[in-house]
Design a protein around this motif. Structure first.
Motif, PDB file in Angstrom:
ATOM      1  N   GLY A 225       0.802  -1.212   0.000  1.00  0.00           N
ATOM      2  CA  GLY A 225       0.000   0.000   0.000  1.00  0.00           C
ATOM      3  C   GLY A 225       0.834   1.261   0.000  1.00  0.00           C
ATOM      4  N   LEU A 226       1.735   1.430   0.964  1.00  0.00           N
ATOM      5  CA  LEU A 226       2.554   2.638   1.063  1.00  0.00           C
ATOM      6  C   LEU A 226       3.993   2.375   0.629  1.00  0.00           C
ATOM      7  CD1 LEU A 226       2.431   5.667   2.331  1.00  0.00           C
ATOM      8  CD2 LEU A 226       3.856   4.622   4.106  1.00  0.00           C
ATOM      9  N   SER A 227       4.616   1.328   1.200  1.00  0.00           N
ATOM     10  CA  SER A 227       6.013   1.060   0.875  1.00  0.00           C
ATOM     11  C   SER A 227       6.339  -0.409   1.105  1.00  0.00           C
ATOM     12  CB  SER A 227       6.958   1.924   1.716  1.00  0.00           C
ATOM     13  OG  SER A 227       6.910   1.526   3.083  1.00  0.00           O
ATOM     14  N   GLN A 228       7.315  -0.894   0.346  1.00  0.00           N
ATOM     15  CA  GLN A 228       7.884  -2.211   0.584  1.00  0.00           C
ATOM     16  C   GLN A 228       9.211  -1.974   1.279  1.00  0.00           C
ATOM     17  OE1 GLN A 228      10.800  -3.766  -1.101  1.00  0.00           O
ATOM     18  NE2 GLN A 228      10.546  -5.521   0.253  1.00  0.00           N
ATOM     19  N   GLY A 229       9.449  -2.662   2.406  1.00  0.00           N
ATOM     20  CA  GLY A 229      10.627  -2.344   3.197  1.00  0.00           C
ATOM     21  C   GLY A 229      11.555  -3.513   3.416  1.00  0.00           C
ATOM     22  N   ASN A 230      12.833  -3.224   3.457  1.00  0.00           N
ATOM     23  CA  ASN A 230      13.845  -4.202   3.827  1.00  0.00           C
ATOM     24  C   ASN A 230      14.216  -4.025   5.299  1.00  0.00           C
ATOM     25  OD1 ASN A 230      13.777  -4.776   1.122  1.00  0.00           O
ATOM     26  ND2 ASN A 230      15.974  -4.699   0.820  1.00  0.00           N
ATOM     27  N   THR A 231      15.122  -4.844   5.776  1.00  0.00           N
ATOM     28  CA  THR A 231      15.579  -4.751   7.163  1.00  0.00           C
ATOM     29  C   THR A 231      16.102  -3.343   7.467  1.00  0.00           C
ATOM     30  OG1 THR A 231      16.207  -7.070   7.139  1.00  0.00           O
ATOM     31  CG2 THR A 231      17.162  -5.692   8.869  1.00  0.00           C
ATOM     32  N   GLY A 232      15.667  -2.810   8.595  1.00  0.00           N
ATOM     33  CA  GLY A 232      16.157  -1.500   9.013  1.00  0.00           C
ATOM     34  C   GLY A 232      15.336  -0.335   8.527  1.00  0.00           C
ATOM     35  N   ASN A 233      14.262  -0.590   7.755  1.00  0.00           N
ATOM     36  CA  ASN A 233      13.453   0.538   7.279  1.00  0.00           C
ATOM     37  C   ASN A 233      12.550   1.038   8.400  1.00  0.00           C
ATOM     38  OD1 ASN A 233      10.307   0.057   6.461  1.00  0.00           O
ATOM     39  ND2 ASN A 233      11.413  -1.882   6.623  1.00  0.00           N
ATOM     40  N   THR A 234      12.271   2.330   8.386  1.00  0.00           N
ATOM     41  CA  THR A 234      11.430   2.965   9.402  1.00  0.00           C
ATOM     42  C   THR A 234      10.335   3.769   8.721  1.00  0.00           C
ATOM     43  OG1 THR A 234      13.305   3.165  10.927  1.00  0.00           O
ATOM     44  CG2 THR A 234      11.389   4.573  11.341  1.00  0.00           C
ATOM     45  N   VAL A 235       9.093   3.550   9.113  1.00  0.00           N
ATOM     46  CA  VAL A 235       7.963   4.328   8.614  1.00  0.00           C
ATOM     47  C   VAL A 235       7.171   4.827   9.815  1.00  0.00           C
ATOM     48  CG1 VAL A 235       5.905   4.356   7.175  1.00  0.00           C
ATOM     49  CG2 VAL A 235       7.858   2.924   6.518  1.00  0.00           C
ATOM     50  N   LEU A 236       7.050   6.147   9.941  1.00  0.00           N
ATOM     51  CA  LEU A 236       6.401   6.745  11.096  1.00  0.00           C
ATOM     52  C   LEU A 236       5.226   7.624  10.673  1.00  0.00           C
ATOM     53  CD1 LEU A 236       9.613   7.907  13.023  1.00  0.00           C
ATOM     54  CD2 LEU A 236       8.274   5.827  13.441  1.00  0.00           C
ATOM     55  N   ASN A 237       4.092   7.434  11.349  1.00  0.00           N
ATOM     56  CA  ASN A 237       2.939   8.335  11.211  1.00  0.00           C
ATOM     57  C   ASN A 237       2.564   8.575   9.751  1.00  0.00           C
ATOM     58  OD1 ASN A 237       3.157   8.567  14.034  1.00  0.00           O
ATOM     59  ND2 ASN A 237       4.498  10.353  13.861  1.00  0.00           N
ATOM     60  N   SER A 238       2.498   7.495   8.981  1.00  0.00           N
ATOM     61  CA  SER A 238       2.209   7.567   7.557  1.00  0.00           C
ATOM     62  C   SER A 238       1.066   6.619   7.218  1.00  0.00           C
ATOM     63  CB  SER A 238       3.457   7.223   6.743  1.00  0.00           C
ATOM     64  OG  SER A 238       4.488   8.153   6.987  1.00  0.00           O
ATOM     65  N   PHE A 239       0.384   6.891   6.086  1.00  0.00           N
ATOM     66  CA  PHE A 239      -0.867   6.195   5.791  1.00  0.00           C
ATOM     67  C   PHE A 239      -1.011   5.927   4.290  1.00  0.00           C
ATOM     68  CE2 PHE A 239      -1.327   9.109   9.357  1.00  0.00           C
ATOM     69  CZ  PHE A 239      -1.817   8.289  10.365  1.00  0.00           C
ATOM     70  N   HIS A 251       4.587  -2.825   4.177  1.00  0.00           N
ATOM     71  CA  HIS A 251       5.696  -3.002   5.115  1.00  0.00           C
ATOM     72  C   HIS A 251       5.899  -1.764   5.976  1.00  0.00           C
ATOM     73  CE1 HIS A 251       7.810  -6.498   2.799  1.00  0.00           C
ATOM     74  NE2 HIS A 251       6.727  -6.874   3.430  1.00  0.00           N
ATOM     75  N   GLY A 252       5.048  -0.786   5.837  1.00  0.00           N
ATOM     76  CA  GLY A 252       5.127   0.405   6.663  1.00  0.00           C
ATOM     77  C   GLY A 252       3.879   1.234   6.481  1.00  0.00           C
ATOM     78  N   GLY A 253       3.520   1.997   7.489  1.00  0.00           N
ATOM     79  CA  GLY A 253       2.342   2.838   7.406  1.00  0.00           C
ATOM     80  C   GLY A 253       1.092   2.118   7.876  1.00  0.00           C
ATOM     81  N   THR A 254      -0.005   2.863   7.898  1.00  0.00           N
ATOM     82  CA  THR A 254      -1.297   2.353   8.344  1.00  0.00           C
ATOM     83  C   THR A 254      -2.319   2.515   7.236  1.00  0.00           C
ATOM     84  OG1 THR A 254      -0.796   2.969  10.636  1.00  0.00           O
ATOM     85  CG2 THR A 254      -3.113   2.571  10.083  1.00  0.00           C
ATOM     86  N   GLY A 255      -3.016   1.453   6.910  1.00  0.00           N
ATOM     87  CA  GLY A 255      -4.056   1.525   5.895  1.00  0.00           C
ATOM     88  C   GLY A 255      -5.362   2.015   6.486  1.00  0.00           C
ATOM     89  N   LEU A 256      -5.991   2.981   5.795  1.00  0.00           N
ATOM     90  CA  LEU A 256      -7.222   3.577   6.294  1.00  0.00           C
ATOM     91  C   LEU A 256      -8.262   3.684   5.173  1.00  0.00           C
ATOM     92  CD1 LEU A 256      -5.746   6.565   8.344  1.00  0.00           C
ATOM     93  CD2 LEU A 256      -6.586   4.397   9.268  1.00  0.00           C
ATOM     94  N   THR A 257      -9.510   3.867   5.569  1.00  0.00           N
ATOM     95  CA  THR A 257     -10.564   4.119   4.593  1.00  0.00           C
ATOM     96  C   THR A 257     -10.405   5.517   4.002  1.00  0.00           C
ATOM     97  OG1 THR A 257     -12.072   5.083   6.216  1.00  0.00           O
ATOM     98  CG2 THR A 257     -12.136   2.667   5.917  1.00  0.00           C
ATOM     99  N   THR A 258     -11.084   5.745   2.909  1.00  0.00           N
ATOM    100  CA  THR A 258     -11.039   7.061   2.274  1.00  0.00           C
ATOM    101  C   THR A 258     -11.555   8.139   3.214  1.00  0.00           C
ATOM    102  OG1 THR A 258     -11.305   6.081   0.074  1.00  0.00           O
ATOM    103  CG2 THR A 258     -11.833   8.418   0.308  1.00  0.00           C
ATOM    104  N   ASP A 259     -12.635   7.856   3.932  1.00  0.00           N
ATOM    105  CA  ASP A 259     -13.178   8.849   4.868  1.00  0.00           C
ATOM    106  C   ASP A 259     -12.157   9.213   5.932  1.00  0.00           C
ATOM    107  OD1 ASP A 259     -15.573   9.044   3.555  1.00  0.00           O
ATOM    108  OD2 ASP A 259     -16.662   7.697   4.915  1.00  0.00           O
ATOM    109  N   ALA A 260     -11.471   8.229   6.476  1.00  0.00           N
ATOM    110  CA  ALA A 260     -10.467   8.514   7.500  1.00  0.00           C
ATOM    111  C   ALA A 260      -9.300   9.309   6.935  1.00  0.00           C
ATOM    112  CB  ALA A 260      -9.964   7.207   8.107  1.00  0.00           C
TER     113      ALA A 260
END
Length: 369
Positions: A225-239, A251-260
């Protein structure tokens, strides 16, 4: 008042040639940190692509740039990416809240493809790329194909389509390697034969902070959805938007509905700095108003252009004779077009400036070769 663009599609009987590359013009400035190159035209942009010796310099974009003619450059290959693996972009490109419209890169057998192809220790900020059409092999993104070694993308966005004939394909960046992407977003449709994601195709030991993506992601293997990550990747406060992307995992981020995704509290609750609130800072990086950017958050100092509205033609005629074809048209109530583009089979063959009204017809004539 913002200008709009009418795309006028003419049938395949019309004859024409692709746009020639523009004349390269060196921007004013010396390219130093204190005196950056001032980029304001397609001629300036073309000069950068053709002068690899400038790829370690400082650039500031001072106006929006129409790059739609790039679809006809280099026998259909389009714009030459800035930065390659042997000569990376190591400088700074500050868009200063401006955008580039209509970049085409069509190089399906080449790696490291994007507006900036290969970036090493570079800094890209405050730039929007709209209506891109980017195709490459591995490490492909709208803004950057591959960035590494403490490079940064900051307060930037992309819209359009990105296609990879192989993998590591992202809507904004193909790969983020030991580098950072923050306060950025992508509305790009991503299509790949292998690894792909809405924002970053491969976040390898990199960091992504306060970013989001909404575009459809399609492919055959490891679609995120947002990113594909390898070892050591950091994803903060992303959607990412699970409904528009069609993807439920990342591999990082939070999946949300369109309304959210269109609700301010979703973002301010995790520290995004929005206009009108001070709890998360006073830089007012983000805004949201329900009517801009299709209701999603947008960068306050880098507002995306309006989506062109359909324009009604009050008349349209074609005259063929004496070895030429002449088109004549007028618009109805719309009078704020910046220009008209004429296409043949998906290829731009003409650009006509001006608004046009019911009493002010436009003409386009070319030789029927």
């Amino acid at each position: 008042m913002k200008k709009r663009m009418l795309v006028l599609i003419i049938s395949a009987i019309l004859c024409g040639t692709a746009f020639a590359e523009p004349t390269p013009v060196q921007p004013s400035g010396s390219g130093t940190e204190g005196d950056p190159y001032q980029v304001s035209t397609i001629n300036h942009l073309y000069w950068i692509t053709q002068n690899s010796s400038s790829w370690g310099a400082y650039f500031e974009q001072t106006a929006n740039i129409d790059a739609s003619s790039s679809s006809g450059w280099a026998s259909g290959q389009g714009l030459t990416p800035i930065g390659i693996s042997t000569t990376p972009f190591t400088g700074s490109y500050d868009g200063q809240g401006h955008h580039i419209d209509g970049i085409t890169v069509n190089r399906g057998s080449t790696d490291y493809i994007g507006f900036l192809g290969y970036v090493e220790g570079g800094d890209i900020s405050d730039i929007g790329l709209v209506n891109v059409s980017i195709t490459g092999r591995y490490w492909v993104g709208a803004l950057v194909g591959h960035q590494r070694t403490s490079s940064t993308i900051n307060r930037s966005y992309s819209t359009g389509t990105v296609t990879g004939t192989e993998g590591y394909i992202g809507g904004l960046a193909g790969q983020n390697y030991y580098s950072t992407i923050y306060d950025s977003y992508s509305h790009v449709t991503v299509d790949s034969k292998s690894t792909a994601a809405g924002l970053c195709g491969n976040n390898n030991s990199g960091t992504i902070v306060r970013c989001f993506s909404t575009g459809t992601v399609d492919g055959d293997f490891l679609i995120m959805g947002l990113s594909q990550g390898n070892t050591g990747n950091t994803v903060l406060n992303s959607f990412w938007d699970t409904e528009t992307s069609g993807i439920l995992t990342s591999h990082g981020g939070t999946g949300l509905t369109t309304d959210a995704m269109k609700t301010e509290a979703t973002f301010t609750d995790v520290g995004w700095d929005f206009a009108g609130e001070s709890a998360n800072g006073t830089d007012e990086i983000w805004s949201i108003d329900g009517s801009t950017n299709d209701g999603y958050p947008y960068l306050t100092n880098n507002t995306p252009p309006e989506v062109p509205l359909p324009v009604t033609l009050s008349s349209f005629t074609v005259e063929i004779g004496n070895g030429k074809i002449e088109l004549t048209w007028t618009t109805g109530s719309e009078t704020e077009n910046s220009h008209f583009l004429i296409y043949r089979n998906g290829e731009i063959i003409g650009l006509i400036a001006g608004a046009g009204t019911s009493s002010d017809p436009h003409h386009y004539t070319f030789i029927d070769a």
